[in-house]
Design a protein around this motif. Structure first.
Motif, PDB file in Angstrom:
ATOM      1  N   SER A 140      -9.403   8.448   3.449  1.00  0.00           N
ATOM      2  CA  SER A 140     -10.507   7.754   3.846  1.00  0.00           C
ATOM      3  C   SER A 140     -11.400   7.076   2.869  1.00  0.00           C
ATOM      4  CB  SER A 140     -11.731   8.750   4.565  1.00  0.00           C
ATOM      5  OG  SER A 140     -12.164   9.685   3.332  1.00  0.00           O
ATOM      6  N   LYS A 141     -11.323   7.542   1.454  1.00  0.00           N
ATOM      7  CA  LYS A 141     -11.500   6.581   0.382  1.00  0.00           C
ATOM      8  C   LYS A 141     -10.554   5.147   0.398  1.00  0.00           C
ATOM      9  CE  LYS A 141     -13.057  10.573  -2.328  1.00  0.00           C
ATOM     10  NZ  LYS A 141     -12.686  11.412  -3.375  1.00  0.00           N
ATOM     11  N   VAL A 142      -9.415   5.361   0.653  1.00  0.00           N
ATOM     12  CA  VAL A 142      -8.684   4.135   0.521  1.00  0.00           C
ATOM     13  C   VAL A 142      -8.859   3.282   1.687  1.00  0.00           C
ATOM     14  CG1 VAL A 142      -6.338   3.102   0.621  1.00  0.00           C
ATOM     15  CG2 VAL A 142      -6.774   5.212  -0.687  1.00  0.00           C
ATOM     16  N   LEU A 143      -8.923   3.762   2.989  1.00  0.00           N
ATOM     17  CA  LEU A 143      -9.389   3.014   4.145  1.00  0.00           C
ATOM     18  C   LEU A 143     -10.491   2.167   3.816  1.00  0.00           C
ATOM     19  CD1 LEU A 143      -8.132   5.250   6.709  1.00  0.00           C
ATOM     20  CD2 LEU A 143      -6.762   3.304   5.809  1.00  0.00           C
ATOM     21  N   ASP A 144     -11.565   2.841   3.635  1.00  0.00           N
ATOM     22  CA  ASP A 144     -13.061   2.528   3.158  1.00  0.00           C
ATOM     23  C   ASP A 144     -12.926   1.290   2.256  1.00  0.00           C
ATOM     24  OD1 ASP A 144     -14.122   4.074   4.994  1.00  0.00           O
ATOM     25  OD2 ASP A 144     -14.965   5.486   3.468  1.00  0.00           O
ATOM     26  N   ILE A 179      -8.797 -10.046  -2.200  1.00  0.00           N
ATOM     27  CA  ILE A 179      -7.593 -10.268  -2.064  1.00  0.00           C
ATOM     28  C   ILE A 179      -7.148  -8.852  -1.646  1.00  0.00           C
ATOM     29  CG2 ILE A 179      -5.210 -10.409  -2.983  1.00  0.00           C
ATOM     30  CD1 ILE A 179      -6.268 -12.638  -4.468  1.00  0.00           C
ATOM     31  N   VAL A 180      -6.281  -8.626  -0.368  1.00  0.00           N
ATOM     32  CA  VAL A 180      -5.829  -7.341  -0.164  1.00  0.00           C
ATOM     33  C   VAL A 180      -4.355  -7.480  -0.210  1.00  0.00           C
ATOM     34  CG1 VAL A 180      -5.765  -5.496   1.743  1.00  0.00           C
ATOM     35  CG2 VAL A 180      -7.772  -6.565   1.366  1.00  0.00           C
ATOM     36  N   ALA A 181      -3.594  -6.699  -0.843  1.00  0.00           N
ATOM     37  CA  ALA A 181      -2.126  -6.918  -0.968  1.00  0.00           C
ATOM     38  C   ALA A 181      -1.285  -5.531  -0.818  1.00  0.00           C
ATOM     39  CB  ALA A 181      -1.813  -7.535  -2.145  1.00  0.00           C
ATOM     40  N   ALA A 182      -0.230  -5.735  -0.152  1.00  0.00           N
ATOM     41  CA  ALA A 182       0.742  -4.392  -0.017  1.00  0.00           C
ATOM     42  C   ALA A 182       2.023  -4.804   0.275  1.00  0.00           C
ATOM     43  CB  ALA A 182       0.180  -3.707   1.347  1.00  0.00           C
ATOM     44  N   ILE A 183       2.951  -4.062  -0.325  1.00  0.00           N
ATOM     45  CA  ILE A 183       4.241  -4.241  -0.162  1.00  0.00           C
ATOM     46  C   ILE A 183       4.952  -3.056   0.239  1.00  0.00           C
ATOM     47  CG2 ILE A 183       4.667  -3.393  -2.739  1.00  0.00           C
ATOM     48  CD1 ILE A 183       6.841  -5.463  -3.237  1.00  0.00           C
ATOM     49  N   CYS A 184       6.285  -3.493   1.183  1.00  0.00           N
ATOM     50  CA  CYS A 184       6.902  -2.399   1.460  1.00  0.00           C
ATOM     51  C   CYS A 184       6.397  -1.669   2.820  1.00  0.00           C
ATOM     52  CB  CYS A 184       7.642  -1.619   0.422  1.00  0.00           C
ATOM     53  SG  CYS A 184       9.130  -0.590   0.827  1.00  0.00           S
ATOM     54  N   ALA A 185       6.198  -0.420   2.563  1.00  0.00           N
ATOM     55  CA  ALA A 185       5.570   0.500   3.484  1.00  0.00           C
ATOM     56  C   ALA A 185       4.112   0.412   3.460  1.00  0.00           C
ATOM     57  CB  ALA A 185       5.978   1.851   3.415  1.00  0.00           C
ATOM     58  N   GLY A 186       3.606  -0.139   2.129  1.00  0.00           N
ATOM     59  CA  GLY A 186       2.087  -0.145   1.984  1.00  0.00           C
ATOM     60  C   GLY A 186       1.185  -0.622   3.081  1.00  0.00           C
ATOM     61  N   PRO A 187       1.810  -1.848   3.880  1.00  0.00           N
ATOM     62  CA  PRO A 187       0.919  -2.481   5.023  1.00  0.00           C
ATOM     63  C   PRO A 187       0.514  -1.414   6.087  1.00  0.00           C
ATOM     64  CG  PRO A 187       2.891  -3.750   4.260  1.00  0.00           C
ATOM     65  CD  PRO A 187       3.166  -2.742   3.356  1.00  0.00           C
ATOM     66  N   ILE A 188       1.569  -0.336   6.015  1.00  0.00           N
ATOM     67  CA  ILE A 188       0.831   1.004   7.086  1.00  0.00           C
ATOM     68  C   ILE A 188      -0.545   1.203   6.799  1.00  0.00           C
ATOM     69  CG2 ILE A 188       1.132   3.085   7.579  1.00  0.00           C
ATOM     70  CD1 ILE A 188       3.953   2.932   7.000  1.00  0.00           C
ATOM     71  N   ALA A 189      -1.130   1.078   5.635  1.00  0.00           N
ATOM     72  CA  ALA A 189      -2.566   1.321   5.637  1.00  0.00           C
ATOM     73  C   ALA A 189      -3.513   0.351   5.697  1.00  0.00           C
ATOM     74  CB  ALA A 189      -2.902   1.454   4.060  1.00  0.00           C
ATOM     75  N   LEU A 190      -3.056  -0.892   5.960  1.00  0.00           N
ATOM     76  CA  LEU A 190      -3.951  -1.976   6.292  1.00  0.00           C
ATOM     77  C   LEU A 190      -3.819  -1.994   7.816  1.00  0.00           C
ATOM     78  CD1 LEU A 190      -2.052  -5.139   4.403  1.00  0.00           C
ATOM     79  CD2 LEU A 190      -3.966  -3.535   3.780  1.00  0.00           C
ATOM     80  N   ALA A 191      -2.842  -1.509   8.466  1.00  0.00           N
ATOM     81  CA  ALA A 191      -3.015  -1.296  10.055  1.00  0.00           C
ATOM     82  C   ALA A 191      -3.812  -0.313  10.304  1.00  0.00           C
ATOM     83  CB  ALA A 191      -1.552  -1.152  10.565  1.00  0.00           C
ATOM     84  N   LYS A 192      -3.595   0.793   9.544  1.00  0.00           N
ATOM     85  CA  LYS A 192      -4.624   2.126   9.633  1.00  0.00           C
ATOM     86  C   LYS A 192      -5.995   1.721   9.443  1.00  0.00           C
ATOM     87  CE  LYS A 192      -5.257   6.375  10.247  1.00  0.00           C
ATOM     88  NZ  LYS A 192      -5.212   7.376  11.539  1.00  0.00           N
ATOM     89  N   ALA A 193      -6.324   0.962   8.552  1.00  0.00           N
ATOM     90  CA  ALA A 193      -7.716   0.593   8.220  1.00  0.00           C
ATOM     91  C   ALA A 193      -8.422  -0.496   9.297  1.00  0.00           C
ATOM     92  CB  ALA A 193      -8.017   0.094   6.999  1.00  0.00           C
ATOM     93  N   GLY A 194      -7.255  -1.200   9.940  1.00  0.00           N
ATOM     94  CA  GLY A 194      -7.661  -1.980  11.144  1.00  0.00           C
ATOM     95  C   GLY A 194      -8.029  -3.271  10.715  1.00  0.00           C
ATOM     96  N   ILE A 195      -7.391  -3.686   9.438  1.00  0.00           N
ATOM     97  CA  ILE A 195      -7.880  -5.151   8.732  1.00  0.00           C
ATOM     98  C   ILE A 195      -6.743  -6.067   8.903  1.00  0.00           C
ATOM     99  CG2 ILE A 195      -9.578  -4.108   7.015  1.00  0.00           C
ATOM    100  CD1 ILE A 195      -7.322  -4.427   5.091  1.00  0.00           C
ATOM    101  N   GLY A 196      -7.168  -7.182   9.061  1.00  0.00           N
ATOM    102  CA  GLY A 196      -5.905  -8.319   8.969  1.00  0.00           C
ATOM    103  C   GLY A 196      -5.402  -8.458  10.434  1.00  0.00           C
ATOM    104  N   ARG A 197      -6.014  -7.817  11.531  1.00  0.00           N
ATOM    105  CA  ARG A 197      -5.024  -7.943  12.801  1.00  0.00           C
ATOM    106  C   ARG A 197      -5.053  -9.341  13.336  1.00  0.00           C
ATOM    107  NH1 ARG A 197      -8.721  -3.169  14.982  1.00  0.00           N
ATOM    108  NH2 ARG A 197      -7.265  -1.428  14.795  1.00  0.00           N
ATOM    109  N   GLY A 198      -3.974  -9.711  13.849  1.00  0.00           N
ATOM    110  CA  GLY A 198      -3.604 -11.094  14.095  1.00  0.00           C
ATOM    111  C   GLY A 198      -3.068 -12.096  13.009  1.00  0.00           C
ATOM    112  N   LYS A 199      -3.151 -11.592  11.641  1.00  0.00           N
ATOM    113  CA  LYS A 199      -2.446 -12.301  10.662  1.00  0.00           C
ATOM    114  C   LYS A 199      -1.078 -12.040  10.614  1.00  0.00           C
ATOM    115  CE  LYS A 199      -6.840 -12.714   7.922  1.00  0.00           C
ATOM    116  NZ  LYS A 199      -7.046 -14.000   8.295  1.00  0.00           N
ATOM    117  N   LYS A 200      -0.512 -13.124   9.784  1.00  0.00           N
ATOM    118  CA  LYS A 200       1.135 -12.963   9.470  1.00  0.00           C
ATOM    119  C   LYS A 200       1.173 -12.182   8.435  1.00  0.00           C
ATOM    120  CE  LYS A 200       4.860 -16.196   8.519  1.00  0.00           C
ATOM    121  NZ  LYS A 200       5.166 -17.357   8.330  1.00  0.00           N
ATOM    122  N   VAL A 201       2.077 -11.106   8.718  1.00  0.00           N
ATOM    123  CA  VAL A 201       2.478 -10.384   7.471  1.00  0.00           C
ATOM    124  C   VAL A 201       3.875  -9.816   7.659  1.00  0.00           C
ATOM    125  CG1 VAL A 201       0.081  -9.135   7.671  1.00  0.00           C
ATOM    126  CG2 VAL A 201       2.050  -8.207   9.046  1.00  0.00           C
TER     127      VAL A 201
END
Length: 178
Positions: A79-83, A94-116
């Motif tokens: 919850s700390k990371v998601l917050d 800037i919010v950056a993630a590599i490899c499997a890291g973007p899973i957390a972006l999806a879980k946090a609900g951020i960047g929806r609709g963006k190119k990733v």
């Protein structure tokens, strides 16, 4: 200051490459552990020692998540990371993630609709995004990359955003001896 998160199971190449390249660009980088210990055991058994625990995080201009499936799962269940991700996104930092890291972006609900982009193992989690096969994707303040082999390119893209194109190009020449 740039915040790079690390957890048990994070990908070593990605984590160390990100921190190294950003520091070569003379950017201040803080490695923060999402576990209760500074030391974390990465995906291939390499032990890294973080600078701080996630509870000590204060003011940063960017947040970066390395991959490694187990590390990414640790990020996406914290919850700390998601917050933090939601806060950085809300503030257009800037919010950056590599490899499997973007899973957390999806879980946090951020960047929806963006190119990733991401590692194929994480692609199923990225259904609310425009998925790209590119090595590195920058869409507004969201930066993503595919795998350990793209870690330098990903890190140089972050340097360009944080320190400018001249710094990124100079560093690229030094790294690749161009």
């Amino acid at each position: 200051m740039i915040l790079v998160l690390v957890a048990n199971g994070s990908e070593e190449i990605e984590t160390v490459t990100i921190v190294d390249v950003l520091r070569r660009a003379k950017l201040e980088v803080v490695l923060a552990s999402v576990s209760s210990h500074l030391e974390v055991k990465c995906s291939r058994g390499v032990v890294l020692k973080a600078d701080i625990l996630i509870d000590e995080v204060n003011d940063f201009v960017a947040i970066v998540l390395p991959g490694g499936l187990q590390g990414a799962k640790a990020f996406s269940t914290s919850s700390k990371v998601l917050d933090l991700l939601k806060k950085f996104d809300f503030e257009n930092k800037i919010v950056a993630a590599i490899c499997a890291g973007p899973i957390a972006l999806a879980k946090a609900g951020i960047g929806r609709g963006k190119k990733v982009t991401s590692h194929p193992v994480a692609q199923n989690e990225m259904k609310d995004f425009q998925f790209s096969p590119d090595d590195v994707v920058v869409d507004d303040h969201i930066v993503t990359s595919r795998c350990p082999g793209t870690a330098i390119t990903f890190s140089l893209a972050l340097v360009e955003l944080l320190a400018g194109k001249h710094v990124s190009e100079t560093l690229e020449k030094e790294i690749y001896l161009k």
